[in-house]
Design an enzyme around this catalytic site. Structure first.
Site: not given
Length: 543
Positions: A36, A422-423, A287
């Site tokens: 631990d 991702g464009l 946009d």
């Protein structure tokens, strides 16, 4: 007991470690076996602290269980005091050591150390990390500030004329999600309003600072999971009110300012700080295709999950399709918030349930913890981290708060950018088959004649005997595609050419196009979605 490779919260003694590591001159003696002793890894590797956490372990082994483990603990306490000379000491047991029931609190009291000793009773098999942090901070405040509490019924003295109002910031700990930056942001905000921050606790506070918490006019609770219990005790015994608004997002920050002005006794028309957030204008100017109506799934600790849902809907125009938390102590708050958004709250600490819910809902953005980042990556969904537990990359070197006006800017950037990243990939996919931009095309500045066009592979000659077989196959396919009148269509199958056409639709509206087309096909009893079905659905919903 459940075997898993991921947990949202550790056992409660990890929460105690977070509080002890945040404090300056407090040491934590933990009765624990060798397995631990992982605090150094948590705080030095993940949070990248420049110092080791103030934790001493008894590190008993299996062979010690036949002897006197209580004596091991007493020796560890004495040695820790002699070596580190803390001004207060926390003592407790890990989840494994709890089974041998050595009573660390009683053993430490028997040593009669000349400093306050705070015994921690943390039930490891009923509670978890955030509860452990809250209980530890509460016990520390109660032990150190309790002797200075006025007698019950004593009225709180009025602030001296001309003195600035002052407050404490409660809740930030070590290993917290952007806690250090949040403290800096909210401290600056309060200072601009004319309010002095007396103490930040537990992060950076000493034992003496904790003892003097009652001197402030009121308390600001930044993280209820850690500080709400202690703030309630301070309110009962010192008459200190505390804030209820969490300043995450522009609207919540303005509501927070109004609340602290009221608690500080300052006029409500006090000028707001000059450096207001840019995110409201960015949200309006970007946009709307990127933002309006985006389906978002949110999961994290209750404070950040509820705040994220509010910011997503009220400030960015998203649609919350899922909301959940692993914090069972705050499940009621999350359920109330989920009702407001018309969804069912997901209360679980099983990451597999979360993954199944994300896969079922098909969101366009996931806001969650480190595990939701992995889940979203597997499912191909954009993701941003909003809550602990987090990994090393979410302890950045830069200034990156979640609270206040600058925190709203950070939220906008970290939530919107994954939707836009991702464009470029989508454009490459769209034009990959173009004669000018295909993979084998030469660089444009070299001219089209630089590389000869690839030779077309000759088409195999069709034998006359194959024609009937093709006709039979087409007839059979048409028979399969046409369902029986008695069989209702639930989910139509996509034809390969329709699936290929769907991929040409920009990714940020592809999910909506898929859902609309499947709905269109189901309403008309179509078993197979063709290219014609796709465009018919587009025309239908366009009207």
């Amino acid at each position: 007991m459940q075997l898993t490779l991921w947990t949202y919260e550790g056992p409660p003694h990890v929460g105690a470690m977070r509080v002890a590591t945040a404090l300056d001159d407090v040491h934590y003696v933990l009765h624990a076996p060798q397995g631990d002793t992982y605090a150094d890894l948590l705080f030095t590797m993940i949070e990248r602290l420049p110092r080791r956490p103030p934790v001493t372990y008894t590190t008993f082994q299996a062979r010690d269980l036949g002897g006197d483990t209580a004596e091991l603990f007493k020796t560890a306490c004495s040695q820790a005091f002699e070596r580190f000379r803390p001004n207060a000491m926390l003592v407790g047991a890990s989840c494994t050591a709890e089974l041998i029931q050595d009573d660390p609190g009683g053993l430490a009291r028997a040593l009669a150390l000349p400093i306050p000793v705070v015994p921690l009773e943390l039930p490891s098999y009923q509670r978890k990390e955030n509860w452990g942090a809250s209980e530890t901070f509460y016990q520390v405040v109660r032990t150190l500030a309790g002797p200075r509490a006025p007698a019950p019924g004593t009225p709180r003295p009025a602030r001296e004329p001309g003195a600035k109002p002052c407050c404490n910031l409660l809740g930030p700990t070590a290993l917290g999600f952007r806690h250090r930056d949040d403290v800096r942001e909210i401290t600056g905000l309060l200072n601009e309003l004319g309010i002095e921050v007396r103490t930040v606790a537990p992060l950076g506070a000493s034992a003496d600072d904790i003892a003097r918490l009652g001197e402030a006019d009121f308390n600001v609770v930044l993280y209820p999971e850690t500080a709400q219990q202690a703030a309630g005790w301070l309110q009962r015994f010192f008459g200190q009110p505390f804030t209820k608004t969490i300043p995450i997002g522009v609207k919540a920050t303005k509501a927070f300012i109004a609340e602290v002005l009221q608690l500080a006794g300052l006029p409500a028309d006090t000028p707001l700080p000059d450096a207001l957030s840019r995110s409201p204008w960015y949200s309006r100017s970007v946009d709307s295709t990127y933002l309006t109506g985006k389906r978002v799934f949110i999961f994290g600790d209750a404070t950040h999950a509820i705040a994220a849902a509010r910011v997503a809907t009220e400030e960015m125009g998203f649609t919350v399709v899922g909301l959940g938390t692993y914090s069972r102590e705050f499940a009621r708050d999350v359920r109330d918030a989920a009702k407001h958004y018309g969804v069912e709250a997901l209360i679980t600490d099983d990451y597999l349930e979360v993954e199944a819910k994300v896969a079922e809902l098909h969101p366009e953005l996931v806001l969650g913890t480190q595990m939701e980042r992995h889940i979203a990556k597997r499912l191909g969904v954009p993701c941003a981290v909003i809550s602990a537990p987090v990994h090393v990359q979410d302890f950045p070197a830069r200034y990156s708060p979640q609270m206040g006006f600058e925190g709203a800017n950070v939220l906008f950037d970290s939530w919107v950018h994954p939707l836009m990243m991702g464009l470029e990939e989508h454009l490459l996919t769209m034009f990959r088959g173009d004669f000018e931009f295909h993979d084998g095309a030469a660089a444009s500045h070299l001219g089209r004649a630089a590389v000869p066009p690839p030779a077309a592979a000759p088409a195999p000659a069709a034998e006359s005997s194959d024609v009937p077989a093709v006709a039979e196959t087409a007839t059979a396919a048409a028979t399969v595609a046409a369902p029986a009148a008695s069989a209702p269509i639930t989910v139509a199958q996509w034809a390969p050419d329709a699936q290929k056409e769907l991929q040409k639709i920009p990714f940020f509206v592809r999910g909506k196009a898929r859902r609309n087309t499947e709905r269109f096909a189901a309403e008309r009893g179509l078993a197979t979605i063709t290219v014609e079905t796709l465009y018919d659905a587009k025309a239908h919903f366009g009207r």
